[in-house]
Design a protein around this motif. Structure first.
Motif, mmCIF file in Angstrom:
data_model
loop_
_atom_site.group_PDB
_atom_site.id
_atom_site.type_symbol
_atom_site.label_atom_id
_atom_site.label_comp_id
_atom_site.label_asym_id
_atom_site.label_seq_id
_atom_site.Cartn_x
_atom_site.Cartn_y
_atom_site.Cartn_z
ATOM 1 N N ILE A 22 -7.890 -1.904 13.152
ATOM 2 C CA ILE A 22 -6.776 -1.725 12.226
ATOM 3 C C ILE A 22 -7.199 -2.068 10.801
ATOM 4 O O ILE A 22 -6.900 -1.338 9.842
ATOM 5 N N ILE A 23 -7.895 -3.196 10.629
ATOM 6 C CA ILE A 23 -8.328 -3.610 9.288
ATOM 7 C C ILE A 23 -9.265 -2.567 8.680
ATOM 8 O O ILE A 23 -9.160 -2.234 7.489
ATOM 9 N N ILE A 24 -10.171 -2.032 9.495
ATOM 10 C CA ILE A 24 -11.102 -1.017 9.004
ATOM 11 C C ILE A 24 -10.350 0.235 8.563
ATOM 12 O O ILE A 24 -10.620 0.812 7.494
ATOM 13 N N ILE A 25 -9.394 0.682 9.370
ATOM 14 C CA ILE A 25 -8.597 1.849 8.989
ATOM 15 C C ILE A 25 -7.850 1.561 7.690
ATOM 16 O O ILE A 25 -7.781 2.409 6.785
ATOM 17 N N GLY A 26 -7.301 0.339 7.568
ATOM 18 C CA GLY A 26 -6.561 -0.034 6.361
ATOM 19 C C GLY A 26 -7.445 -0.055 5.124
ATOM 20 O O GLY A 26 -7.075 0.470 4.071
ATOM 21 N N TYR A 75 10.393 -4.309 16.022
ATOM 22 C CA TYR A 75 10.368 -2.875 16.306
ATOM 23 C C TYR A 75 8.937 -2.359 16.231
ATOM 24 O O TYR A 75 8.510 -1.837 15.192
ATOM 25 N N PRO A 76 8.146 -2.510 17.287
ATOM 26 C CA PRO A 76 6.752 -2.054 17.268
ATOM 27 C C PRO A 76 6.647 -0.540 17.399
ATOM 28 O O PRO A 76 6.131 -0.003 18.374
ATOM 29 N N SER A 77 7.156 0.159 16.383
ATOM 30 C CA SER A 77 7.219 1.620 16.399
ATOM 31 C C SER A 77 6.319 2.199 15.321
ATOM 32 O O SER A 77 6.115 1.594 14.268
ATOM 33 N N SER A 78 5.818 3.402 15.548
ATOM 34 C CA SER A 78 5.010 4.106 14.561
ATOM 35 C C SER A 78 5.833 4.620 13.391
ATOM 36 O O SER A 78 5.293 5.168 12.442
ATOM 37 N N GLY A 79 7.155 4.426 13.435
ATOM 38 C CA GLY A 79 8.021 4.896 12.354
ATOM 39 C C GLY A 79 7.980 4.059 11.102
ATOM 40 O O GLY A 79 8.515 4.448 10.062
ATOM 41 N N SER A 80 7.386 2.854 11.172
ATOM 42 C CA SER A 80 7.203 2.007 10.000
ATOM 43 C C SER A 80 8.536 1.745 9.288
ATOM 44 O O SER A 80 9.536 1.469 9.938
ATOM 45 N N THR A 223 -1.622 1.268 -1.045
ATOM 46 C CA THR A 223 -0.731 1.971 -0.115
ATOM 47 C C THR A 223 -1.232 2.003 1.322
ATOM 48 O O THR A 223 -0.449 2.187 2.231
ATOM 49 N N GLY A 224 -2.516 1.806 1.540
ATOM 50 C CA GLY A 224 -3.021 1.821 2.903
ATOM 51 C C GLY A 224 -2.511 0.697 3.773
ATOM 52 O O GLY A 224 -2.391 0.851 4.992
ATOM 53 N N PHE A 225 -2.161 -0.462 3.165
ATOM 54 C CA PHE A 225 -1.763 -1.605 3.988
ATOM 55 C C PHE A 225 -0.483 -1.320 4.755
ATOM 56 O O PHE A 225 -0.346 -1.697 5.922
ATOM 57 N N ASP A 226 0.476 -0.656 4.126
ATOM 58 C CA ASP A 226 1.756 -0.412 4.790
ATOM 59 C C ASP A 226 1.660 0.693 5.829
ATOM 60 O O ASP A 226 2.392 0.697 6.818
ATOM 61 N N SER A 227 0.737 1.639 5.615
ATOM 62 C CA SER A 227 0.611 2.744 6.568
ATOM 63 C C SER A 227 0.117 2.270 7.924
ATOM 64 O O SER A 227 0.287 2.956 8.929
ATOM 65 N N LEU A 228 -0.491 1.080 7.970
ATOM 66 C CA LEU A 228 -0.988 0.557 9.241
ATOM 67 C C LEU A 228 0.143 0.357 10.244
ATOM 68 O O LEU A 228 -0.077 0.433 11.447
ATOM 69 N N ILE A 246 -2.254 -6.330 8.897
ATOM 70 C CA ILE A 246 -1.660 -5.854 7.643
ATOM 71 C C ILE A 246 -1.856 -6.881 6.530
ATOM 72 O O ILE A 246 -2.257 -6.543 5.403
ATOM 73 N N PHE A 247 -1.585 -8.155 6.821
ATOM 74 C CA PHE A 247 -1.745 -9.199 5.807
ATOM 75 C C PHE A 247 -3.204 -9.324 5.376
ATOM 76 O O PHE A 247 -3.514 -9.389 4.173
ATOM 77 N N LEU A 248 -4.120 -9.351 6.347
ATOM 78 C CA LEU A 248 -5.541 -9.521 6.024
ATOM 79 C C LEU A 248 -6.088 -8.320 5.252
ATOM 80 O O LEU A 248 -6.909 -8.487 4.338
ATOM 81 N N THR A 249 -5.643 -7.127 5.591
ATOM 82 C CA THR A 249 -6.096 -5.938 4.869
ATOM 83 C C THR A 249 -5.715 -6.019 3.400
ATOM 84 O O THR A 249 -6.550 -5.775 2.509
ATOM 85 N N ALA A 250 -4.450 -6.359 3.125
ATOM 86 C CA ALA A 250 -3.998 -6.470 1.736
ATOM 87 C C ALA A 250 -4.726 -7.584 1.000
ATOM 88 O O ALA A 250 -5.138 -7.424 -0.159
ATOM 89 N N LEU A 251 -4.913 -8.729 1.665
ATOM 90 C CA LEU A 251 -5.569 -9.873 1.024
ATOM 91 C C LEU A 251 -7.027 -9.574 0.711
ATOM 92 O O LEU A 251 -7.504 -9.845 -0.408
ATOM 93 N N ILE A 252 -7.753 -9.020 1.677
ATOM 94 C CA ILE A 252 -9.172 -8.706 1.462
ATOM 95 C C ILE A 252 -9.329 -7.718 0.302
ATOM 96 O O ILE A 252 -10.155 -7.901 -0.595
ATOM 97 N N ALA A 253 -8.521 -6.658 0.320
ATOM 98 C CA ALA A 253 -8.602 -5.653 -0.750
ATOM 99 C C ALA A 253 -8.257 -6.270 -2.102
ATOM 100 O O ALA A 253 -8.934 -6.012 -3.107
#
Length: 464
Positions: A22-26, A75-80, A223-228, A246-253
């Motif tokens: 997930i982090i890599i995709i983000g 809500y663990p849904s792909s609808g974000s 914008t990539g962090f939220d799409s995860l 999601i948190f780690l992706t935003a923080l690292i970036a």
């Protein structure tokens, strides 16, 4: 199980992704090297305080990422954001959030096509740009048809090399600054920006409004962090893994952006127009000025790969949002709610997004980025409000100090931070974003028979 077209099928999204997938995709979606592209424009808008604009944006993003975490657990849904607002506030509100997010997600792959074409034209100026648009779009679409796990594996090495490139580039700037030189020549004692000073963050020229304006442009970078969150139905142990990712992706970036642009701002201390011919497309010139022609050619060649990795991740995100909206029936269920029984991907949506990406040949980068900001800020705003509505109001979790902090204070701070970005949003973004929203309202009125009924939704969760 009955699929959305009414025939018997076991086709559904498969849980194949772990934390680092997930982090890599983000990170691939965020594309850390985008800091080279946005530097000139944000430096001008922020009055030469790019790292501070990144800090402003990062604060809003991290607060919002906590709200995404709360909603994913419920809500663990792909609808974000679409699903969160739909279930926590009202189905019609959810539709409008999804409609606005659709604008953000649908245009993101297009941005990466435009950027890749810019780099290719710098290397091959005689080749017609439509050739690049068609080839790159076909490649991006083909990768996504293989599935989310394949996307993650494809992006892993690309993200690693991006980080190495940024590290080498930053080291080059540091050695020149350490030797007493910036892009203007020798650094004198009278110059505003000195190495290891706080001037790039805050000085007498600082304007909070200008910093926030810069931060609104930089929302595009995050914008990539939220799409995860759109990968929820393909993530192992979703409620635990995805909020952390999601948190780690935003923080690292964010850390990468702030550290690198600190040195960039010192190296390019004055009006961007004095260094770059086009301040909206600065990557080629930045690489040339800092690393020379050989470094520029190598990195630009690789940059084509990085923007494609970002486009591939963006493509994956929007196709899943469209799938959930199709599954709900707010858009055509048979078309948008389809899952391929072979690769377990929303294959029709992937092809549709690819077709839209082909219009990159007609689009201007500034215009597309401004539209993305509207969709992103809409999603961020309503995710924070969804936490308050779902947990504090509907579930009554507003009695203990812990619940008040988690479900009122933090999401409210996140909403305020995002609202501050709204106040400085680009006029073009607001104008065309509101036109898009108006079309959404008209379509919603048609779908709900004049708003007599709520927008349809998939009864996947217990909404007590």
């Amino acid at each position: 199980m009955t699929n959305i077209s009414g025939t018997q099928s076991a086709a559904k999204l498969q849980k194949t992704l772990g934390l680092w997938h997930i982090i890599i995709i983000g990170l691939a979606y965020i594309q850390p090297m985008t800091l080279f592209d946005t530097f000139g424009l944000v430096s001008e808008e922020s009055h030469f305080h790019v790292p501070t604009s990144y800090i402003f944006a990062l604060v809003a993003i991290l607060l919002t990422s906590l709200s995404y975490g709360h909603m994913i657990r419920r809500y663990p849904s792909s609808g974000s954001a679409y699903t969160y607002a739909q279930k926590s506030i009202h189905p019609n509100v959810g539709f409008m959030v999804g409609w606005s997010s659709w604008l953000d997600y649908l245009l993101s792959p297009m941005v990466n096509i435009i950027l890749a074409v810019i780099y290719l034209e710098a290397l091959f100026p005689d080749v017609n740009h439509w050739i690049w648009v068609v080839v790159l779009t076909a490649f991006m679409t083909g990768i996504n048809l293989r599935g989310a796990r394949f996307v993650a594996n494809f992006n892993s090495m690309i993200v690693l090399v991006q980080l190495v490139v940024i590290g080498v580039f930053t080291w080059m700037m540091y050695t020149k600054l350490q030797a007493g030189f910036n892009a203007d020549g020798p650094i004198t004692a009278e110059q505003r920006y000195q190495l290891w000073s706080l001037e790039p963050f805050w000085n007498e020229l600082t304007s909070v409004g200008a910093l926030i304006t810069g931060a609104t442009l930089l929302c595009f970078s995050f914008t990539g962090f939220d799409s995860l969150s759109s990968l929820a139905e393909e993530t192992k142990d979703t409620e635990k893994t995805l909020p952390k990712a999601i948190f780690l992706t935003a923080l690292i970036a964010g850390v990468i952006f702030i550290v690198s642009t600190y040195f960039m701002q010192i190296y390019f201390p004055n009006e961007p127009g004095s260094y770059f011919k086009n301040i909206a497309e600065t990557q080629p010139e930045i690489l040339l000025l800092v690393g020379g022609s050989l470094f520029q050619s190598y990195v630009l060649t690789f940059a084509i790969v990085t923007v494609m990795a970002s486009g591939i991740s963006a493509h994956a995100g929007v196709s899943r949002l469209m799938y959930v909206m199709g599954r709900d029936g707010v858009i055509n269920k048979k078309l948008f709610g389809h899952i391929s029984p072979r690769n377990y991907t929303p294959s029709y949506n992937i092809l549709i997004v690819g077709a839209v990406a082909l219009t990159a040949g007609f689009m201007d980068l500034d215009f597309v980025i401004s539209l993305i900001s509207f969709g992103a800020l809409t999603a961020f705003s309503f995710v924070n409000l969804s936490v308050i509505s779902r947990y504090a109001l509907r579930d009554g979790r507003n009695k203990t100090p812990k619940d008040i902090i988690n479900f009122i204070v933090i999401p409210l701070c996140g909403f305020i931070a995002v609202f501050a970005l709204w106040l400085e949003v680009d006029e073009t973004s607001l104008k065309y974003g509101l036109w898009w929203a108006m079309f959404g309202v008209l379509y919603l009125g048609y779908k709900t028979k004049g708003f007599k009924h709520p927008a349809p939704q998939h009864n996947e969760f217990d909404d007590r």
